[in-house]
Design an enzyme around this catalytic site. Structure first.
Site, PDB file in Angstrom:
ATOM      1  N   LYS A 101     -77.533 -22.065  -4.921  1.00 25.00           N
ATOM      2  CA  LYS A 101     -77.035 -21.944  -6.298  1.00 25.00           C
ATOM      3  C   LYS A 101     -77.720 -20.780  -7.015  1.00 25.00           C
ATOM      4  CE  LYS A 101     -76.587 -24.884 -10.463  1.00 25.00           C
ATOM      5  NZ  LYS A 101     -76.869 -26.249 -10.979  1.00 25.00           N
ATOM      6  N   SER A 181     -73.326 -28.685 -12.919  1.00 26.86           N
ATOM      7  CA  SER A 181     -73.253 -27.241 -12.952  1.00 26.86           C
ATOM      8  C   SER A 181     -73.277 -26.626 -11.563  1.00 26.86           C
ATOM      9  CB  SER A 181     -74.419 -26.689 -13.788  1.00 26.86           C
ATOM     10  OG  SER A 181     -75.675 -26.992 -13.183  1.00 26.86           O
ATOM     11  N   SER A 205     -75.769 -32.787 -12.099  1.00 28.48           N
ATOM     12  CA  SER A 205     -75.213 -31.554 -11.538  1.00 28.48           C
ATOM     13  C   SER A 205     -75.362 -31.374 -10.043  1.00 28.48           C
ATOM     14  CB  SER A 205     -75.798 -30.339 -12.266  1.00 28.48           C
ATOM     15  OG  SER A 205     -75.128 -30.160 -13.481  1.00 28.48           O
TER      16      SER A 205
END
Length: 523
Positions: A101, A181, A205
């Site tokens: 990420k 997210s 998330s």
């Protein structure tokens, strides 16, 4: 921003011959066996994934799940192949490509958190969690898109959108959210752009994008995995977490991620918790195990899948005990106070640690940048949470300290109380509702159950495993435990997975049946 040249260059780096290596829906464990037996190589796998990213991430379904490619990925794969030929194998991840990420630093790429304010944030550093993956032999394939600033900028945000990467699309219905997210990691792993990936969670998330993309995801307990060189929200709740298409894959990835970091004092005891989390996974692990069953309000399609999941748990030998959470007045308000106060302090500290490069050095400067670049940075939603965080006093403020202590106490007591009363090893619940429509005008559509808040605020672990499809969309089953129960949750999740076999591969339809069911947002 990536351009057509980016996709053309990616395709050139991954010739058509690479596509002959089958990677679609292949698990990390299966690919590790193929590497060990010599049926494939790290370079062939890396090229195959690069070809697949070029084929469907910016063309075809245009998932926009990968925000940057590691330019050294192929060379690193070749080096790992040479090590294997020389008899050095670092472990089960040796030669496996992993996506990271883009709020986690890697030395080759900028770490943007999806914001144009950090477009040139090239630190040359690996976050310790990335360094551990490299040491375990993983190929760092690239960085994944995300909800900008990990979904903390605005209460009206559209999950999965960032100014750098655009909007991540859900492989199960391209007009639905991939949830925030860690949306890019969720969509990318579901679409077999890598076998495994790393997300981060503050509240939901890892587990939300895992559930809504048909994946297994684990939010580890706070203190197991380092957060150093990760763009922060909250030192009380932030943690990286592994995501994959099977419980074994997630356990393999977690094994490499765990460890102490002197720069992150909360991990002081993590070295003592290092173990092979994939060892001992068994289809019989639930026999005679008591599970506390929550029944939150949920739409009929989700209730049907949940009932089927409970039947599978019983068939696997679990003893199901009905349970109910206590009322927790003030928990949400206290959590928000903590997140705002810690965002200001933690982000200021992070920005002060990175090369200047003309980029903002404080939250106040980020707010000013966003105002100047509003047309690009805020076309759909604003930054009211940033502004509210900037107005917070410091971490020595009694109101913040009270909110932190009260929220953590409440959340931990609620989980531990349910487990104690039911004499259960874990709590089970639907993870979230169904994926909602991505809506730039109205943002996320908040409705439906969410299992993420209590483990997020308490710092306890939380595992989600696919329950199958509800109205064509993936939904997840949560296993929630007390402190240091990651192994327990993985064993339970593995036994459920073996009984249910509920994961369904995506087919990339443009849409799904009309959406009536939603879910809450996740950071």
């Amino acid at each position: 921003m990536r351009t057509l040249a980016w996709a053309i260059g990616l395709a050139a780096a991954a010739p058509a011959a690479a596509q002959s290596v089958p990677v679609e829906e292949r698990s990390a464990a299966t690919l590790a066996d193929a590497l060990a037996s010599g049926r494939t190589t790290a370079e062939a796998l890396t090229r195959a994934y690069l070809a697949r990213i070029a084929e469907i991430d910016r063309t075809g379904p245009t998932l926009r799940s990968v925000i940057a490619i590691n330019p050294d990925a192929v060379a690193q794969a070749r080096a790992l192949d040479a090590e294997r030929r020389a008899g050095r194998v670092r472990g089960p991840l040796h030669g496996l490509p992993v996506l990271i990420k883009d709020n986690i630093e890697t030395r080759e790429n900028a770490t943007t958190a999806g914001s144009l304010a950090l477009a040139d944030n090239r630190t040359g550093r690996d976050a310790p969690v990335v360094a551990r993956l490299r040491a375990a032999g993983a190929v760092i394939l690239g960085k994944t898109n995300l909800s900008e600033w990990a979904n903390i900028r605005s209460d009206s945000s559209m999950s999965g959108w960032s100014a750098v990467g655009g909007l991540v699309r859900n492989p199960y219905a391209l007009d639905r959210t991939s949830c925030g997210s860690s949306s890019g990691t969720g969509a990318a792993i579901a679409a077999s752009l890598a076998a495994i990936g790393v997300g981060t969670e503050t509240d939901g998330s890892v587990v939300c994008p895992s559930a809504m993309n048909g994946l297994v995801g684990l939010k580890p307990g706070i203190g197991l995995v380092s957060r150093t060189h990760v763009v922060p929200i909250s030192h009380s709740q932030d943690t990286p977490g592994p995501m994959g298409r099977s419980v074994r894959d997630v356990a393999l990835l977690l094994t490499a991620m765990v460890g102490s970091d002197p720069a992150d004092p909360v991990t002081a005891e993590a070295d003592g918790k290092r173990r092979d989390y994939a060892a001992g996974l068994s289809a019989d692990a639930l026999k005679g195990v008591r599970l506390a069953v929550l029944r939150p309000t949920m739409p009929p399609a989700l209730a049907e899948r949940y009932a089927a999941a409970l039947d599978r748990l019983r068939a696997a030998g679990a003893v199901l005990v009905e349970a109910k959470l206590p009322d927790l007045p003030g928990l949400g308000a206290n959590e928000l106070t903590v997140l705002k106060a810690e965002l200001k302090a933690d982000l200021n500290a992070y920005l002060a640690s990175v090369p200047a490069n003309g980029q903002p050095r404080t939250l106040a400067e980020v707010i000013a940048f966003n105002e100047r670049e509003a047309a690009r940075e805020m076309p759909f939603f604003g930054q009211e949470l940033f502004v509210a965080a900037q107005a917070m006093p410091g971490l020595d403020d009694p109101a913040y300290q009270r909110a932190r202590a009260d929220s953590q106490r409440q959340a931990a007591a609620a989980i531990d109380g349910v487990l104690r009363q039911a004499q259960a090893a874990a709590i089970v619940s639907p993870t979230y509702g169904l994926p909602w429509l991505s809506d730039p005008a109205n943002g996320d559509q908040f409705s439906g159950p969410s299992a993420s808040q209590l483990p997020a605020v308490s710092g306890y672990p939380h595992l989600t495993v696919p329950m199958g499809l509800a109205r064509g969309q993936p939904v997840g089953l949560s296993f929630i435990g007390t402190a240091d129960s990651e192994g327990t949750l993985l064993r339970a999740g593995y036994a459920y997975e073996a009984a249910a076999r509920a994961r369904v591969a995506p087919t990339y339809p443009a849409s799904a049946p009309a959406m009536l069911d939603g879910s809450v947002g996740a950071r």
